[in-house]
Scaffold this motif. Structure first.
Motif, mmCIF file in Angstrom:
data_model
loop_
_atom_site.group_PDB
_atom_site.id
_atom_site.type_symbol
_atom_site.label_atom_id
_atom_site.label_comp_id
_atom_site.label_asym_id
_atom_site.label_seq_id
_atom_site.Cartn_x
_atom_site.Cartn_y
_atom_site.Cartn_z
ATOM 1 N N SER A 1 1.094 -1.513 -0.196
ATOM 2 C CA SER A 1 -0.119 -0.351 0.047
ATOM 3 C C SER A 1 0.830 1.478 -0.086
ATOM 4 O O SER A 1 0.014 2.291 -0.530
ATOM 5 N N GLN B 1 3.013 0.480 -4.532
ATOM 6 C CA GLN B 1 1.860 0.924 -5.540
ATOM 7 C C GLN B 1 2.824 0.322 -7.117
ATOM 8 O O GLN B 1 2.862 0.270 -7.715
ATOM 9 N N SER C 1 -0.072 -5.569 2.998
ATOM 10 C CA SER C 1 -0.528 -4.057 3.338
ATOM 11 C C SER C 1 -0.573 -4.560 4.858
ATOM 12 O O SER C 1 -1.018 -5.819 5.504
ATOM 13 N N PRO D 1 -7.236 -5.391 3.984
ATOM 14 C CA PRO D 1 -7.829 -5.086 2.439
ATOM 15 C C PRO D 1 -9.467 -5.084 2.140
ATOM 16 O O PRO D 1 -9.651 -5.620 2.552
ATOM 17 N N GLN E 1 -4.565 -9.663 -2.139
ATOM 18 C CA GLN E 1 -4.439 -8.821 -1.412
ATOM 19 C C GLN E 1 -4.537 -9.504 -0.017
ATOM 20 O O GLN E 1 -6.249 -10.127 0.278
#
Length: 241
Positions: free
Chosen positions: A13, A18, A37, A41, A51
């Motif tokens: 993230s 990204q 992340s 998510p 994710q």
């Protein structure tokens, strides 16, 4: 055609995460099989990429190389995951403790690990040039001058300290540092050697942050086929430099 290299992106993230996802999607030789992340998510699949939250690392799908651009507190679990599964790790997480650096060295006995403060291929070459120049000019004054955007808090930058360490190896003495914070400068680093009547400057200017993500992706492709050990970016990408 060989199968694409399967990547796990840790710190997906963030700005670097990204960029890694976007650039990897443009290539046929890479496939991101999982993006992790810190937070849970809101969608389990984004643009075809599964994710996950970092707390779910233990259940990660099969991968060939993990790329980590996270925070020091998130580094240990991804290193441990790679060590358990015998998979290579490419990390650009900065601010690691001495204990974490020792853990990298321990893990490197069983897996290939690349850690670098800067994944610009130009900076990798610059670092070696600085070391050689410093060794050739031991009596000259040496200064590392760096410039970044106004939001960057640490000074000198990690890259400046890395270049300074290369200079110190070459000349046996630490350089002086100067830092500038202005506008939206992505990153500029100058290593200056000066003596009476002459001056030598080695300069790198970054104009787009994608260079760091591209360098990390290239490092992942290289390290996937390396024997266990801890690798620097320059020795991995430019073994004959």
């Amino acid at each position: 055609m060989s199968a694409p290299l399967r990547l796990l992106i840790h710190g997906a993230s963030g700005r670097m995460g990204q960029a890694l996802l976007r650039l990897a999607a443009e290539r046929d030789d890479l496939q991101v099989v999982a993006a992790f992340s810190r937070s849970q998510p809101t969608q389990r699949v984004v643009d075809g990429v599964p994710q996950f939250a970092s707390a779910e690392l233990d259940g990660a799908p099969e991968f060939d190389v993990a790329i980590d651009f996270s925070l020091p507190q998130g580094f240990d679990p991804v290193l441990a995951l790679c060590a358990r599964r015998g998979k290579a790790l490419v990390s650009g997480t900065t601010g690691l403790s001495s204990a974490q650096n020792a853990a990298i060295n321990e893990a490197a006995s069983g897996i290939a690990v690349v850690w670098a403060a800067n994944y610009s291929l130009g900076v990798a070459v610059l670092t070696e040039l600085v070391r050689r120049a410093a060794a050739a000019l031991p009596g000259w004054d040496c200064d590392v001058i760096e410039a970044h955007h106004t939001r960057k808090l640490d000074a000198p930058s990690g890259t400046a300290l890395h270049l300074g360490a290369a200079a110190e190896i070459g000349r046996g003495a630490a350089p002086h540092y100067a830092s500038l914070r202005a506008g939206d400068i992505v990153g500029e680093h100058t290593v200056q050697f000066a003596a009476a009547g002459e001056r030598l400057e080695l300069i790198h200017r970054a104009t787009n942050r994608d260079i760091f993500a591209r360098g990390a992706l290239e490092a992942a492709l290289r390290v996937a086929h390396q024997a266990p050990g801890r690798y620097g970016l320059a020795e991995l990408m430019f073994p004959n430099l």
